[in-house]
Scaffold this motif. Structure first.
Motif, PDB file in Angstrom:
ATOM      1  N   ARG A 222      65.531  16.074  -3.905  1.00 46.77           N
ATOM      2  CA  ARG A 222      66.189  14.832  -3.514  1.00 46.77           C
ATOM      3  C   ARG A 222      67.582  14.800  -4.131  1.00 46.77           C
ATOM      4  O   ARG A 222      67.832  15.486  -5.116  1.00 46.77           O
ATOM      5  CB  ARG A 222      65.361  13.627  -3.963  1.00 46.77           C
ATOM      6  CG  ARG A 222      64.041  13.498  -3.200  1.00 46.77           C
ATOM      7  CD  ARG A 222      63.192  12.363  -3.765  1.00 46.77           C
ATOM      8  NE  ARG A 222      62.007  12.127  -2.932  1.00 46.77           N
ATOM      9  CZ  ARG A 222      60.888  12.836  -3.027  1.00 46.77           C
ATOM     10  NH1 ARG A 222      60.796  13.830  -3.915  1.00 46.77           N
ATOM     11  NH2 ARG A 222      59.854  12.563  -2.246  1.00 46.77           N
ATOM     12  N   PRO A 223      68.473  13.988  -3.575  1.00 50.31           N
ATOM     13  CA  PRO A 223      69.850  13.995  -4.083  1.00 50.31           C
ATOM     14  C   PRO A 223      69.963  13.748  -5.580  1.00 50.31           C
ATOM     15  O   PRO A 223      70.795  14.367  -6.255  1.00 50.31           O
ATOM     16  CB  PRO A 223      70.526  12.890  -3.269  1.00 50.31           C
ATOM     17  CG  PRO A 223      69.777  12.853  -1.990  1.00 50.31           C
ATOM     18  CD  PRO A 223      68.352  13.149  -2.355  1.00 50.31           C
ATOM     19  N   LYS A 262      77.472  13.589  -1.487  1.00 45.31           N
ATOM     20  CA  LYS A 262      77.259  13.395  -0.050  1.00 45.31           C
ATOM     21  C   LYS A 262      77.966  14.481   0.755  1.00 45.31           C
ATOM     22  O   LYS A 262      77.388  15.063   1.692  1.00 45.31           O
ATOM     23  CB  LYS A 262      77.760  12.012   0.346  1.00 45.31           C
ATOM     24  CG  LYS A 262      77.593  11.679   1.819  1.00 45.31           C
ATOM     25  CD  LYS A 262      78.110  10.284   2.126  1.00 45.31           C
ATOM     26  CE  LYS A 262      77.987   9.966   3.609  1.00 45.31           C
ATOM     27  NZ  LYS A 262      78.521   8.592   3.918  1.00 45.31           N
ATOM     28  N   LYS A 266      76.231  17.515   2.974  1.00 46.72           N
ATOM     29  CA  LYS A 266      76.585  17.646   4.393  1.00 46.72           C
ATOM     30  C   LYS A 266      77.036  19.076   4.708  1.00 46.72           C
ATOM     31  O   LYS A 266      76.667  19.648   5.751  1.00 46.72           O
ATOM     32  CB  LYS A 266      77.683  16.654   4.758  1.00 46.72           C
ATOM     33  CG  LYS A 266      78.087  16.691   6.232  1.00 46.72           C
ATOM     34  CD  LYS A 266      79.170  15.687   6.537  1.00 46.72           C
ATOM     35  CE  LYS A 266      79.526  15.700   8.027  1.00 46.72           C
ATOM     36  NZ  LYS A 266      79.967  17.034   8.488  1.00 46.72           N
ATOM     37  N   ARG A 276      66.761  18.401   6.659  1.00 44.55           N
ATOM     38  CA  ARG A 276      65.800  17.315   6.456  1.00 44.55           C
ATOM     39  C   ARG A 276      64.800  17.345   7.607  1.00 44.55           C
ATOM     40  O   ARG A 276      65.189  17.176   8.773  1.00 44.55           O
ATOM     41  CB  ARG A 276      66.518  15.963   6.397  1.00 44.55           C
ATOM     42  CG  ARG A 276      67.434  15.829   5.188  1.00 44.55           C
ATOM     43  CD  ARG A 276      68.184  14.520   5.227  1.00 44.55           C
ATOM     44  NE  ARG A 276      67.272  13.374   5.190  1.00 44.55           N
ATOM     45  CZ  ARG A 276      67.662  12.105   5.318  1.00 44.55           C
ATOM     46  NH1 ARG A 276      68.935  11.831   5.523  1.00 44.55           N
ATOM     47  NH2 ARG A 276      66.777  11.130   5.258  1.00 44.55           N
ATOM     48  N   LYS A 279      64.080  12.328   8.929  1.00 45.46           N
ATOM     49  CA  LYS A 279      65.142  11.465   8.427  1.00 45.46           C
ATOM     50  C   LYS A 279      64.571  10.079   8.160  1.00 45.46           C
ATOM     51  O   LYS A 279      64.203   9.355   9.079  1.00 45.46           O
ATOM     52  CB  LYS A 279      66.288  11.400   9.429  1.00 45.46           C
ATOM     53  CG  LYS A 279      67.060  12.706   9.532  1.00 45.46           C
ATOM     54  CD  LYS A 279      68.289  12.573  10.415  1.00 45.46           C
ATOM     55  CE  LYS A 279      69.076  13.877  10.440  1.00 45.46           C
ATOM     56  NZ  LYS A 279      70.302  13.782  11.290  1.00 45.46           N
ATOM     57  N   SER A 280      64.497   9.737   6.876  1.00 46.63           N
ATOM     58  CA  SER A 280      63.972   8.439   6.461  1.00 46.63           C
ATOM     59  C   SER A 280      64.761   7.977   5.248  1.00 46.63           C
ATOM     60  O   SER A 280      65.700   8.637   4.796  1.00 46.63           O
ATOM     61  CB  SER A 280      62.475   8.551   6.134  1.00 46.63           C
ATOM     62  OG  SER A 280      62.278   9.459   5.064  1.00 46.63           O
ATOM     63  N   GLN A 281      64.370   6.825   4.716  1.00 46.76           N
ATOM     64  CA  GLN A 281      65.059   6.315   3.544  1.00 46.76           C
ATOM     65  C   GLN A 281      64.849   7.215   2.331  1.00 46.76           C
ATOM     66  O   GLN A 281      65.707   7.287   1.459  1.00 46.76           O
ATOM     67  CB  GLN A 281      64.574   4.894   3.232  1.00 46.76           C
ATOM     68  CG  GLN A 281      64.995   3.863   4.284  1.00 46.76           C
ATOM     69  CD  GLN A 281      64.571   2.463   3.915  1.00 46.76           C
ATOM     70  OE1 GLN A 281      63.797   2.274   2.977  1.00 46.76           O
ATOM     71  NE2 GLN A 281      65.063   1.470   4.652  1.00 46.76           N
ATOM     72  N   ASP A 282      63.712   7.863   2.275  1.00 45.57           N
ATOM     73  CA  ASP A 282      63.443   8.823   1.200  1.00 45.57           C
ATOM     74  C   ASP A 282      64.087  10.154   1.572  1.00 45.57           C
ATOM     75  O   ASP A 282      63.535  10.928   2.346  1.00 45.57           O
ATOM     76  CB  ASP A 282      61.939   8.993   1.016  1.00 45.57           C
ATOM     77  CG  ASP A 282      61.610   9.887  -0.176  1.00 45.57           C
ATOM     78  OD1 ASP A 282      62.509  10.090  -1.024  1.00 45.57           O
ATOM     79  OD2 ASP A 282      60.475  10.388  -0.254  1.00 45.57           O
ATOM     80  N   GLU A 283      65.291  10.393   1.046  1.00 48.21           N
ATOM     81  CA  GLU A 283      66.050  11.588   1.416  1.00 48.21           C
ATOM     82  C   GLU A 283      65.447  12.824   0.752  1.00 48.21           C
ATOM     83  O   GLU A 283      65.675  13.074  -0.429  1.00 48.21           O
ATOM     84  CB  GLU A 283      67.521  11.438   1.002  1.00 48.21           C
ATOM     85  CG  GLU A 283      68.264  10.360   1.762  1.00 48.21           C
ATOM     86  CD  GLU A 283      69.738  10.364   1.396  1.00 48.21           C
ATOM     87  OE1 GLU A 283      70.408  11.401   1.606  1.00 48.21           O
ATOM     88  OE2 GLU A 283      70.213   9.336   0.886  1.00 48.21           O
ATOM     89  N   TYR A 285      65.375  16.887   1.028  1.00 42.36           N
ATOM     90  CA  TYR A 285      66.025  18.050   1.621  1.00 42.36           C
ATOM     91  C   TYR A 285      65.144  19.274   1.373  1.00 42.36           C
ATOM     92  O   TYR A 285      64.670  19.498   0.248  1.00 42.36           O
ATOM     93  CB  TYR A 285      67.406  18.273   1.015  1.00 42.36           C
ATOM     94  CG  TYR A 285      68.432  17.265   1.448  1.00 42.36           C
ATOM     95  CD1 TYR A 285      69.268  17.519   2.536  1.00 42.36           C
ATOM     96  CD2 TYR A 285      68.563  16.039   0.791  1.00 42.36           C
ATOM     97  CE1 TYR A 285      70.209  16.583   2.941  1.00 42.36           C
ATOM     98  CE2 TYR A 285      69.503  15.098   1.192  1.00 42.36           C
ATOM     99  CZ  TYR A 285      70.326  15.382   2.261  1.00 42.36           C
ATOM    100  OH  TYR A 285      71.256  14.460   2.664  1.00 42.36           O
ATOM    101  N   ASN A 332      65.176  18.160  13.588  1.00 45.86           N
ATOM    102  CA  ASN A 332      66.377  18.264  12.757  1.00 45.86           C
ATOM    103  C   ASN A 332      66.712  19.697  12.359  1.00 45.86           C
ATOM    104  O   ASN A 332      67.597  19.904  11.527  1.00 45.86           O
ATOM    105  CB  ASN A 332      66.201  17.414  11.493  1.00 45.86           C
ATOM    106  CG  ASN A 332      65.950  15.954  11.811  1.00 45.86           C
ATOM    107  OD1 ASN A 332      66.577  15.395  12.701  1.00 45.86           O
ATOM    108  ND2 ASN A 332      65.015  15.341  11.105  1.00 45.86           N
TER     109      ASN A 332
END
Length: 362
Positions: A222-223, A262, A266, A276, A279-283, A285, A332
C-alpha cells in the motif's frame, strides 16, 4: 535539425546509445542529420550516434590495394561500407600450402601446428572475402565521404553463414524492439546546469521504490508502506533566522511527499511494474513480476486458446491475450504489465513467441 535543438555535447555521454553500436536501419542511417557542434556525430531522435551495426546482403563489391568497398542492402536501403584489409589479405603472393612442408612430413600422424595455422589463415581469408549475394555484418563509425555520401568505416566486418536464415530472422525481431524501447524515444535531458529538481526527485523516487520492491521481493503493498522511503527526497524549507520573519508560503512537507508518491506510483503503473487488480478506497498495488496469480492467468489463457484451430498455427496475438486476461482476471491489467509477464513466462520456457506479437504454449 536546428542547431539550437541539439543537446549540448557535454551531455551526450549520458545517453547509452552514444557509447553503443546502434542497430539502425540503413534508411535511417542515410537520413540522419549531422551535428553542427561536432562533425562525424549524427542524430536520430536527438540520440547522438557515431557507431552503427548493420547486417545485410552485399549488392556490389569493389577492391582496392588496401581496402574493400561493399554495398550492403538490409531491405531499407543500400550503404557503402569501407572495409580495410588485414595484413594476411595483403600478402597475396604468399602461398600457404607451400609453407612448412617438411615439418608436416615430420609431424605426420600427430598434431602439426604449422598445418593448423595454415588452415586458420585460410579460414580467416575466406571469412573476410565476401562476394555479391552473401550476407555481411559491419560495425563501425559513420562517415561522410568527400562526395557527401554517407558510408560506414568498418572497425569489424565478417561474412555471416546463415543457410536457414536464423540470424536474419533473429535480427529482424530484435531491431524493431530496439526501436520501440530506445531509438524512437527521444533523448530528453535538461540542458541547464541546475537541472529540473522535480524531474530529478521523481526519477529518484521511482528508483527507490523499484529497489525496495526488488530487495524485499514484495508482491503487494500500500502507498503508506513506501511513503517513508521517499521522505529524504523532499526538500525542506529553510529555517527562519528569527521569530520576526514570516515563513515562506509554499506546499507543506507532507503535501510534497504525498504528491511525489502519487506521481511515482503513476509512473510505475504506466511502466507496468505495478498494477491495481481492483480499484477501491483501499489502495493495494500488486507487483507484476511477483504476482503468481497473474502469471498463471496469462499462462492458462495462452495454453487453452492455443489449442483452438484459429490460433493453432501462429499462436495468440498479444491483444487477444490482453482482452482475455481482462475478462477473466482483472480489467486493470495494462499492455505494459502483460508484456512483462509474457517476457517472464518466456524466460521460464512456459511459453514461446512465434513472432513479435504472437505467443503459444509448449
Amino acid at each position: 535539425m536546428d542547431p539550437e535543438e541539439e543537446p549540448p555535447s557535454l551531455l551526450w555521454g549520458l545517453d547509452p546509445v552514444f557509447c553503443a553500436f546502434a542497430r539502425l536501419y540503413v534508411r535511417d542511417i542515410l537520413q540522419m542529420t549531422e551535428s553542427a557542434q561536432v562533425p562525424g556525430i549524427f542524430f536520430y531522435n536527438l540520440h547522438p550516434i557515431f557507431k552503427v551495426d548493420v547486417l545485410g546482403t552485399v549488392v556490389y563489391r569493389r577492391e582496392r590495394e588496401d581496402f574493400f568497398c561493399y554495398g550492403v542492402d538490409d531491405g531499407t536501403g543500400v550503404i557503402n561500407c569501407l572495409c580495410w584489409k588485414s595484413e594476411q589479405l595483403k600478402e597475396e603472393g604468399e602461398d600457404p600450402s607451400k609453407s612448412g612442408g617438411k615439418r608436416s612430413d615430420a609431424a605426420q600422424g600427430g598434431f602439426d601446428p604449422v598445418a593448423e595455422l595454415t588452415k586458420l589463415k585460410r579460414a580467416q581469408r575466406e571469412r573476410r572475402c565476401v562476394e555479391i549475394g552473401e550476407l555481411l555484418r559491419v560495425r563501425g563509425p559513420v562517415k561522410t565521404s568527400r562526395y557527401r555520401e554517407r558510408e560506414i568505416t568498418a572497425s569489424a566486418f565478417y561474412k555471416v553463414d546463415d543457410p536457414v536464415m536464423a540470424v536474419q530472422i533473429s535480427w529482424m525481431m530484435e531491431v524493431p524492439q530496439l526501436y520501440r524501447e530506445c531509438y524512437d524515444k527521444p533523448f530528453q535531458l535538461q540542458p541547464d546546469a541546475a537541472g529540473d529538481s522535480s524531474v530529478s526527485s521523481l526519477s529518484r523516487a521511482i528508483n527507490t521504490i523499484k529497489d525496495f520492491l526488488q530487495q524485499k521481493s514484495v508482491s503487494r503493498f500500500r502507498p503508506y508502506d513506501v511513503q517513508d522511503l521517499l521522505e529524504p527526497l523532499i526538500s525542506r524549507p529553510p529555517q527562519t533566522a528569527s521569530a520576526d520573519q514570516e515563513p515562506v508560503a509554499g506546499p507543506s512537507v507532507c503535501g510534497q511527499l504525498r504528491q511525489l508518491l502519487k506521481e511515482a506510483l503513476k509512473s510505475l503503473v504506466d511502466e507496468g511494474i505495478v498494477y491495481r487488480k481492483v480499484k477501491s478506497q483501499d489502495e493495494v498495488y500488486l507487483v507484476t513480476a511477483q504476482d503468481k496469480d497473474l502469471l498463471m492467468a496469462v499462462k492458462d489463457v495462452i495454453r487453452e486458446d492455443s489449442k483452438r484451430e484459429k490460433y493453432a498455427e501462429k499462436g495468440c496475438h498479444i491483444l487477444h491475450i490482453l482482452s482475455a486476461v481482462r475478462q477473466r482476471f482483472s480489467l486493470n491489467v495494462s499492455r505494459e504489465a502483460l508484456e512483462l509477464v509474457l517476457k517472464s513466462l518466456e524466460c521460464n520456457s512456459d511459453i514461446i513467441s512465434t513472432s513479435d506479437s504472437h505467443y503459444t504454449a509448449f
